[in-house]
Design a protein around this motif. Sequence first.
Motif, short mmCIF file in Angstrom:
data_model
loop_
_atom_site.label_atom_id
_atom_site.label_comp_id
_atom_site.label_asym_id
_atom_site.label_seq_id
_atom_site.Cartn_x
_atom_site.Cartn_y
_atom_site.Cartn_z
N GLY A 181 13.07 -5.79 27.57
CA GLY A 181 12.16 -4.85 28.23
C GLY A 181 10.71 -5.08 27.84
O GLY A 181 9.89 -4.16 27.94
N ARG A 182 10.38 -6.29 27.44
CA ARG A 182 9.03 -6.60 26.97
C ARG A 182 8.43 -7.76 27.75
O ARG A 182 9.14 -8.60 28.28
N PHE A 183 7.10 -7.80 27.77
CA PHE A 183 6.37 -8.90 28.38
C PHE A 183 5.91 -9.88 27.30
O PHE A 183 5.43 -9.45 26.24
N TYR A 184 6.07 -11.16 27.58
CA TYR A 184 5.48 -12.17 26.72
C TYR A 184 3.96 -12.16 26.90
O TYR A 184 3.44 -11.67 27.91
N ASP A 185 3.26 -12.77 25.93
CA ASP A 185 1.80 -12.68 25.92
C ASP A 185 1.10 -13.67 26.85
O ASP A 185 0.09 -13.35 27.46
N SER A 186 1.63 -14.90 26.94
CA SER A 186 0.85 -15.93 27.64
C SER A 186 1.72 -17.13 27.98
O SER A 186 2.87 -17.22 27.56
N LEU A 187 1.11 -18.05 28.73
CA LEU A 187 1.73 -19.33 29.04
C LEU A 187 1.01 -20.44 28.28
O LEU A 187 -0.19 -20.34 28.01
N ASN A 188 1.74 -21.47 27.96
CA ASN A 188 1.14 -22.66 27.37
C ASN A 188 0.51 -23.51 28.46
O ASN A 188 0.66 -23.23 29.66
N ALA A 189 -0.16 -24.58 28.07
CA ALA A 189 -0.86 -25.42 29.04
C ALA A 189 0.08 -26.03 30.07
O ALA A 189 -0.29 -26.25 31.22
N ARG A 203 7.35 -14.68 35.36
CA ARG A 203 7.02 -15.63 34.30
C ARG A 203 7.01 -15.00 32.90
O ARG A 203 7.29 -15.68 31.91
N PHE A 204 6.65 -13.72 32.82
CA PHE A 204 6.42 -13.13 31.50
C PHE A 204 7.46 -12.10 31.06
O PHE A 204 7.61 -11.86 29.86
N TYR A 205 8.18 -11.47 31.99
CA TYR A 205 9.04 -10.35 31.61
C TYR A 205 10.38 -10.83 31.09
O TYR A 205 11.02 -11.71 31.67
N ASN A 206 10.81 -10.22 29.99
CA ASN A 206 12.13 -10.49 29.41
C ASN A 206 13.01 -9.27 29.67
O ASN A 206 12.86 -8.24 29.00
N PRO A 207 13.92 -9.34 30.62
CA PRO A 207 14.74 -8.17 30.98
C PRO A 207 15.69 -7.74 29.88
O PRO A 207 16.15 -6.59 29.88
N LEU A 249 2.62 -24.54 31.30
CA LEU A 249 3.18 -23.38 31.99
C LEU A 249 4.51 -22.90 31.42
O LEU A 249 5.18 -22.07 32.05
N THR A 250 4.89 -23.41 30.25
CA THR A 250 6.04 -22.82 29.56
C THR A 250 5.57 -21.54 28.87
O THR A 250 4.38 -21.36 28.59
N VAL A 251 6.52 -20.63 28.60
CA VAL A 251 6.17 -19.33 28.05
C VAL A 251 5.93 -19.41 26.55
O VAL A 251 6.69 -20.03 25.82
N ASN A 252 4.84 -18.79 26.11
CA ASN A 252 4.62 -18.58 24.70
C ASN A 252 5.42 -17.34 24.30
O ASN A 252 5.02 -16.22 24.61
N GLU A 253 6.53 -17.53 23.65
CA GLU A 253 7.49 -16.44 23.44
C GLU A 253 7.08 -15.53 22.26
O GLU A 253 7.72 -15.46 21.23
N HIS A 254 5.97 -14.85 22.46
CA HIS A 254 5.53 -13.84 21.51
C HIS A 254 5.23 -12.58 22.31
O HIS A 254 4.68 -12.65 23.41
#
Length: 272
Positions: A38-46, A31-35, A48-53
């Motif tokens: 090479g970074r992890f996103y911080d969180s999910l929105n309500a 859910r969080f890793y961006n291949p 369950l979509t990714v908060n892309e920060h």
Amino acid sequence: MSKIAEATGHKADAKHYRSRAARIKKEMIARFYNPETGRFYDSLNADLTVNEHTAHHSTAYALCYGVYDDQKMADKMSKFVANDGHFVGSIYFIYFMLKGLIDSGHAADAVRLLTNPDDRKDQKTFAAILNTLEATIAPEAWSNHYKPNMTMSHPWGATPGLTIVQGIMGINPTKPGFETFNIKIRPGNLHNLSVETPSSKGIIKAKLSVQDTKQVVTVEIPMNSKGTIILPENSQLIEVEDRHGSDLGGMPTDTNQVVLGSGQYQISYSVN
């Protein structure tokens, strides 16, 4: 938690926690890793979509706790976490940066961060803390610039001590009460290292000297304990010498690990 449960004989709990950890790791990567970065996103929105920060913290914490599938993924994460040799974040947070780098095979990057010689005022370096802030114990923040009312006696600023013992010198128990433990020295570009650290079995001592043709590790294993000396993967064991004169002639030299009982020893090895 699974390791604690295993050590205390709670087999069902150990199995439960291992299963939970594996599921959480799998879900976090999915859910969080961006291949691509090479970074992890911080969180999910309500929904369950990714908060892309991607805060530096998210990837550093994931690296520290082994949330990666393989070495290639760890390498990509480590490049971001190492931050071109500069600390980012609070003095508390950098423990997780250093541990993640060391445990994922990037100890040289951790040593580079820890030994950054830039001691200009308010720099996020331990050279600045020692030479400019003139701290003799662990401060709460990098300097008063970052926290004007900081204390000068704050355990969470003591990352170097813990990192040197458990990380660079690699002294960690493998059974409860230090019945057995590892010494896995990962010096980076350092040529002389020495540490003494307490354990429930007694004082553990380890010293590394990098010489022209070989590296020499001197260790002292306390009574009623066994230490495994783990050499770098690309090294060749030359000799193990008991400092009290016992015959260790039968010690195998075709491995990068040496298991030693209580006593004082000198291990010589070369790096290919």
